[in-house]
Design a protein around this motif. Structure first.
Motif, PDB file in Angstrom:
ATOM      1  N   GLU A 211       1.324   0.367 -12.140  1.00  0.00           N
ATOM      2  CA  GLU A 211       1.774  -0.853 -12.693  1.00  0.00           C
ATOM      3  C   GLU A 211       2.393  -1.319 -13.611  1.00  0.00           C
ATOM      4  O   GLU A 211       1.870  -0.725 -14.740  1.00  0.00           O
ATOM      5  CB  GLU A 211       0.010  -1.720 -12.726  1.00  0.00           C
TER       6      GLU A 211
ATOM      7  N   LEU B 135      -5.220  -2.466  -4.268  1.00  0.00           N
ATOM      8  CA  LEU B 135      -4.630  -1.042  -4.922  1.00  0.00           C
ATOM      9  C   LEU B 135      -5.694   0.049  -5.248  1.00  0.00           C
ATOM     10  O   LEU B 135      -6.419   0.187  -4.878  1.00  0.00           O
ATOM     11  CB  LEU B 135      -4.347  -1.652  -6.422  1.00  0.00           C
ATOM     12  N   ARG B 136      -4.694   1.146  -5.326  1.00  0.00           N
ATOM     13  CA  ARG B 136      -4.445   2.281  -5.753  1.00  0.00           C
ATOM     14  C   ARG B 136      -4.904   2.800  -7.039  1.00  0.00           C
ATOM     15  O   ARG B 136      -3.711   3.035  -7.328  1.00  0.00           O
ATOM     16  CB  ARG B 136      -4.560   3.780  -4.707  1.00  0.00           C
TER      17      ARG B 136
ATOM     18  N   ASP C 117      -3.396   5.463  -8.244  1.00  0.00           N
ATOM     19  CA  ASP C 117      -2.375   6.636  -8.521  1.00  0.00           C
ATOM     20  C   ASP C 117      -0.965   5.289  -8.270  1.00  0.00           C
ATOM     21  O   ASP C 117      -0.027   6.159  -8.854  1.00  0.00           O
ATOM     22  CB  ASP C 117      -2.207   7.820  -7.007  1.00  0.00           C
ATOM     23  N   GLN C 118      -0.990   4.637  -7.970  1.00  0.00           N
ATOM     24  CA  GLN C 118      -0.157   3.097  -8.572  1.00  0.00           C
ATOM     25  C   GLN C 118       0.749   2.752  -9.389  1.00  0.00           C
ATOM     26  O   GLN C 118      -1.177   2.691 -10.474  1.00  0.00           O
ATOM     27  CB  GLN C 118       0.014   1.931  -7.254  1.00  0.00           C
TER      28      GLN C 118
ATOM     29  N   SER D  34      12.398   5.592  -7.303  1.00  0.00           N
ATOM     30  CA  SER D  34      10.524   4.896  -6.868  1.00  0.00           C
ATOM     31  C   SER D  34      11.194   2.968  -6.383  1.00  0.00           C
ATOM     32  O   SER D  34      11.246   2.565  -6.900  1.00  0.00           O
ATOM     33  CB  SER D  34      10.151   4.461  -8.124  1.00  0.00           C
TER      34      SER D  34
ATOM     35  N   THR E 144       0.363  -1.097   0.028  1.00  0.00           N
ATOM     36  CA  THR E 144      -0.170   0.149   0.317  1.00  0.00           C
ATOM     37  C   THR E 144       1.108   1.030  -0.160  1.00  0.00           C
ATOM     38  O   THR E 144       0.500   2.242  -0.308  1.00  0.00           O
ATOM     39  CB  THR E 144      -1.335   0.002   1.013  1.00  0.00           C
ATOM     40  N   HIS E 145       2.005   0.988   0.532  1.00  0.00           N
ATOM     41  CA  HIS E 145       3.195   2.527  -0.380  1.00  0.00           C
ATOM     42  C   HIS E 145       3.610   2.589  -0.814  1.00  0.00           C
ATOM     43  O   HIS E 145       4.835   3.380  -1.481  1.00  0.00           O
ATOM     44  CB  HIS E 145       4.228   2.659   1.616  1.00  0.00           C
ATOM     45  N   ALA E 146       3.539   1.424  -1.724  1.00  0.00           N
ATOM     46  CA  ALA E 146       4.759   1.149  -3.108  1.00  0.00           C
ATOM     47  C   ALA E 146       3.965   1.977  -4.320  1.00  0.00           C
ATOM     48  O   ALA E 146       3.084   2.024  -4.976  1.00  0.00           O
ATOM     49  CB  ALA E 146       5.076  -0.020  -3.348  1.00  0.00           C
ATOM     50  N   PRO E 147       4.814   3.018  -4.547  1.00  0.00           N
ATOM     51  CA  PRO E 147       4.117   3.517  -5.642  1.00  0.00           C
ATOM     52  C   PRO E 147       4.327   3.077  -7.339  1.00  0.00           C
ATOM     53  O   PRO E 147       3.874   3.106  -7.536  1.00  0.00           O
ATOM     54  CB  PRO E 147       5.922   5.075  -6.482  1.00  0.00           C
ATOM     55  N   VAL E 148       5.416   1.884  -7.469  1.00  0.00           N
ATOM     56  CA  VAL E 148       5.326   0.795  -8.294  1.00  0.00           C
ATOM     57  C   VAL E 148       4.857  -0.462  -8.095  1.00  0.00           C
ATOM     58  O   VAL E 148       5.731  -0.890  -7.675  1.00  0.00           O
ATOM     59  CB  VAL E 148       6.736   0.906  -8.820  1.00  0.00           C
ATOM     60  N   VAL E 149       3.889  -0.758  -8.348  1.00  0.00           N
ATOM     61  CA  VAL E 149       3.774  -2.399  -8.865  1.00  0.00           C
ATOM     62  C   VAL E 149       3.532  -3.258 -10.167  1.00  0.00           C
ATOM     63  O   VAL E 149       2.905  -2.675 -10.711  1.00  0.00           O
ATOM     64  CB  VAL E 149       2.189  -3.012  -7.661  1.00  0.00           C
TER      65      VAL E 149
END
Lengths: 240, 240
Positions: free
Chosen positions: A58, A52-53, A55-56, A91, A27-32
């Protein structure tokens, strides 16, 4: 400062089987990033979809689903290059791994390409093996048992040898080998001691004595557990 | 209505390696039981200490720490009776299990005594095996490897046979067998491919090539992973 590569185990299928740590990092990762077949949705992503949000960023790592099980280097070269760009830009990148990252997973192909140049962290996850034992309600291994884990694509003679030589046996990647493996287990006199689990933790989960399966093929992520211990209750699959 | 017996895996030591599900069940349970030695604090309880509340009733299951590894039936008969009283009174009971409930755990002794009479749920946990692989930063098993898990108390010849017959080997319950097992691995020509992990996930964790260990005894919860695969990076323990 460069970002950190995190491989997180997301467990076998139930979104609640993520660890608190995997959930925090995800939940804290900018890139998944996550593996995805070229013909459908990503299983790993589907497990965590609710976390997932928008703003992430993917990154699906699209794996060609041909007969060949261990896909071409080019796919991982490309994915590592793309992930490396984000890491270099500072990131953190979280890579989703079905089950556990280092238990028969594809994360190793990214790890070997990136670990030399970037900080890494591996977050272990619940494997489908222990989840299958929980679903079958009997131990995977007990006391001083030898437990052997053998992928179903291995040759008949090797599977037979493992069935003979270990108190507990887990057969993974059953898939299209179900009929063949069932016959091997029956030939070893162990059919009554074998349990079958398919899509563990999902709504479509199936749990039953192996003797009650009739198909010759199963989903790729299906597991057979064989227990040779003397304890009556362990071998009593009638509780299912 | 009677209560439900839940065995929850609390993972190998890091409180953040509880699953979201184990955390939810634990924090909602009115009664929490856990194994405890007769000469010190409970390891399972220590892992989740930060999540417990004073209003939860705790039941330590005190296990005599004698040479004998699989303690007397009387201990579990008594614990099952006490837990059964709470279940009959309608309280759910959560039993803490180090690692995973059905992976070499003592939960099976309670489960076999209570499962026939009460509703049960098993929540699988992260095992120390995959946590050790994560700490060593190399796969536990890959592709179509056979993985064998063997408890260190097994005889020399059996450990030697497992080392010969599997691509990946995990030796668990190393404890006082460290020197003996190290010698067996060296005799098999695999010392350079063996990693050692002690107290994984705790502040006192130690991770190193097995070749760098010198003691003949280790803590009970220590693990040796041997990987025979050809890949250079997998066998490169110098990253540690």
């Amino acid at each position: 400062m460069t970002g950190r590569l995190c491989g997180i185990g997301v467990g076998p299928g139930d979104p609640e089987l993520l660890t608190l740590k995997a959930h925090r990092i995800l939940t804290h990762a900018p890139v998944v990033a996550y593996p995805a077949p070229d013909d459908g949705p990503s299983f790993a992503r589907s497990i965590v979809a609710g976390y997932l949000r928008p703003d992430q960023l993917e990154i699906p790592i699209v794996i060609p689903m041909r007969a060949e099980r261990f896909p071409a280097r080019a796919v991982y070269d490309r994915a590592a290059a793309e992930i490396g760009n984000h890491l270099r830009a500072g990131s953190d990148v979280c890579v989703l791994c079905e089950g556990d990252p280092f238990f028969y997973g594809s994360f190793m192909y990214l790890f070997e390409r990136l670990a030399g140049r970037f900080a890494t962290e591996i977050v272990p996850g619940v494997s489908s093996l222990t989840a299958a034992a929980a679903a079958l309600k009997r131990p995977l291994a007990a006391r001083n048992d030898v437990l052997a884990v053998v992928p179903a694509p291995r040759p008949d003679a090797e599977i037979g040898r493992v069935l003979d030589g270990s108190e507990a046996v887990a057969i993974v990647k059953v898939g299209r080998h179900l009929g063949r493996v069932r016959a091997l287990i029956e030939a070893a006199g162990l059919l009554a001691r074998a349990g079958y689990v398919e899509r563990v933790g999902l709504a479509s989960e199936r749990v039953m004595p192996l003797a009650e399966t009739t198909a010759d093929r199963a989903p790729y992520f299906s597991i057979i557990l064989v227990y040779k211990g003397a304890e009556g209750w362990i071998n009593n699959l009638s509780v299912l």
